[in-house]
Motif scaffolding. Sequence first.
Motif, PDB file in Angstrom:
ATOM      1  N   SER A  88      -1.971  -2.177  -3.923  1.00 19.28           N
ATOM      2  CA  SER A  88      -1.495  -2.856  -5.126  1.00 19.28           C
ATOM      3  C   SER A  88      -1.350  -4.331  -4.801  1.00 19.28           C
ATOM      4  O   SER A  88      -0.472  -4.723  -4.030  1.00 19.28           O
ATOM      5  CB  SER A  88      -0.151  -2.280  -5.573  1.00 19.28           C
ATOM      6  OG  SER A  88      -0.290  -0.909  -5.867  1.00 19.28           O
TER       7      SER A  88
ATOM      8  N   THR B 189      -3.785   3.711  -1.950  1.00 17.88           N
ATOM      9  CA  THR B 189      -3.741   2.771  -3.064  1.00 17.88           C
ATOM     10  C   THR B 189      -3.217   1.437  -2.576  1.00 17.88           C
ATOM     11  O   THR B 189      -2.150   1.373  -1.948  1.00 17.88           O
ATOM     12  CB  THR B 189      -2.831   3.295  -4.196  1.00 17.88           C
ATOM     13  OG1 THR B 189      -3.351   4.542  -4.657  1.00 17.88           O
ATOM     14  CG2 THR B 189      -2.782   2.321  -5.356  1.00 17.88           C
TER      15      THR B 189
ATOM     16  N   SER C 239      -1.633  -8.333 -11.550  1.00 19.23           N
ATOM     17  CA  SER C 239      -1.797  -7.416 -10.423  1.00 19.23           C
ATOM     18  C   SER C 239      -3.121  -6.679 -10.543  1.00 19.23           C
ATOM     19  O   SER C 239      -3.720  -6.613 -11.603  1.00 19.23           O
ATOM     20  CB  SER C 239      -0.643  -6.415 -10.371  1.00 19.23           C
ATOM     21  OG  SER C 239      -0.640  -5.619 -11.530  1.00 19.23           O
TER      22      SER C 239
ATOM     23  N   ASP D 215      -8.037   1.856  -5.488  1.00 16.03           N
ATOM     24  CA  ASP D 215      -7.837   3.247  -5.088  1.00 16.03           C
ATOM     25  C   ASP D 215      -8.995   3.707  -4.212  1.00 16.03           C
ATOM     26  O   ASP D 215     -10.154   3.505  -4.557  1.00 16.03           O
ATOM     27  CB  ASP D 215      -7.748   4.157  -6.319  1.00 16.03           C
ATOM     28  CG  ASP D 215      -6.484   3.912  -7.118  1.00 16.03           C
ATOM     29  OD1 ASP D 215      -5.418   3.731  -6.496  1.00 16.03           O
ATOM     30  OD2 ASP D 215      -6.562   3.896  -8.359  1.00 16.03           O
TER      31      ASP D 215
ATOM     32  N   SER E 232      -5.171  -3.057  -8.720  1.00 18.34           N
ATOM     33  CA  SER E 232      -4.980  -1.864  -7.913  1.00 18.34           C
ATOM     34  C   SER E 232      -6.328  -1.390  -7.402  1.00 18.34           C
ATOM     35  O   SER E 232      -7.306  -1.363  -8.145  1.00 18.34           O
ATOM     36  CB  SER E 232      -4.316  -0.778  -8.759  1.00 18.34           C
ATOM     37  OG  SER E 232      -4.109   0.378  -7.985  1.00 18.34           O
TER      38      SER E 232
ATOM     39  N   TRP F 205       0.839  -1.196   0.000  1.00 18.19           N
ATOM     40  CA  TRP F 205       0.000   0.000   0.000  1.00 18.19           C
ATOM     41  C   TRP F 205       0.873   1.243   0.000  1.00 18.19           C
ATOM     42  O   TRP F 205       1.999   1.236   0.478  1.00 18.19           O
ATOM     43  CB  TRP F 205      -0.962   0.000   1.187  1.00 18.19           C
ATOM     44  CG  TRP F 205      -0.324   0.096   2.546  1.00 18.19           C
ATOM     45  CD1 TRP F 205       0.077  -0.951   3.327  1.00 18.19           C
ATOM     46  CD2 TRP F 205      -0.013   1.284   3.275  1.00 18.19           C
ATOM     47  NE1 TRP F 205       0.632  -0.474   4.490  1.00 18.19           N
ATOM     48  CE2 TRP F 205       0.583   0.887   4.489  1.00 18.19           C
ATOM     49  CE3 TRP F 205      -0.178   2.633   3.012  1.00 18.19           C
ATOM     50  CZ2 TRP F 205       1.011   1.802   5.440  1.00 18.19           C
ATOM     51  CZ3 TRP F 205       0.252   3.557   3.957  1.00 18.19           C
ATOM     52  CH2 TRP F 205       0.832   3.131   5.165  1.00 18.19           C
TER      53      TRP F 205
END
Length: 125
Positions: A73, A71, A81, A85, A83, A63
């Motif tokens: 990840s 965020t 991956s 937000d 993400s 993070w």
Amino acid sequence: MAISCAEPTDPTPTQMAYGEWVVVDYFVDGQQSSGYPIERLNLERDDSYTMVDNNGFISVGTWTATDTKLTLSAADSTGGSASYDFGITYQTFEKMQLLQTISNPTAGDIQIRYLMNRASNGSTY
């Protein structure tokens, strides 16, 4: 021997309060909802995180935070991956409010507001 009686200051977003955060309520487009999409979020001092959703699925990764955004990840076992937000709306050592906007081609933008408490805090948001 010196003793300080200074009041602790609230964390800043770039110095997030570490530990386990539990979702106590959430709202989708301003309407209270049930069955939290995220149940728990652990933010660790080494910038790693563990997030558990309402199905018991665990997401792990790293993070980062700015003054306005958190965020997450995530890395999956296939090398891919994801993400996540979140806008940081409010934060103290015991309470945090995050805002997530999800874009959907059919429904448009959906806003999810998470009200969270530190796991060590027995009160509700």
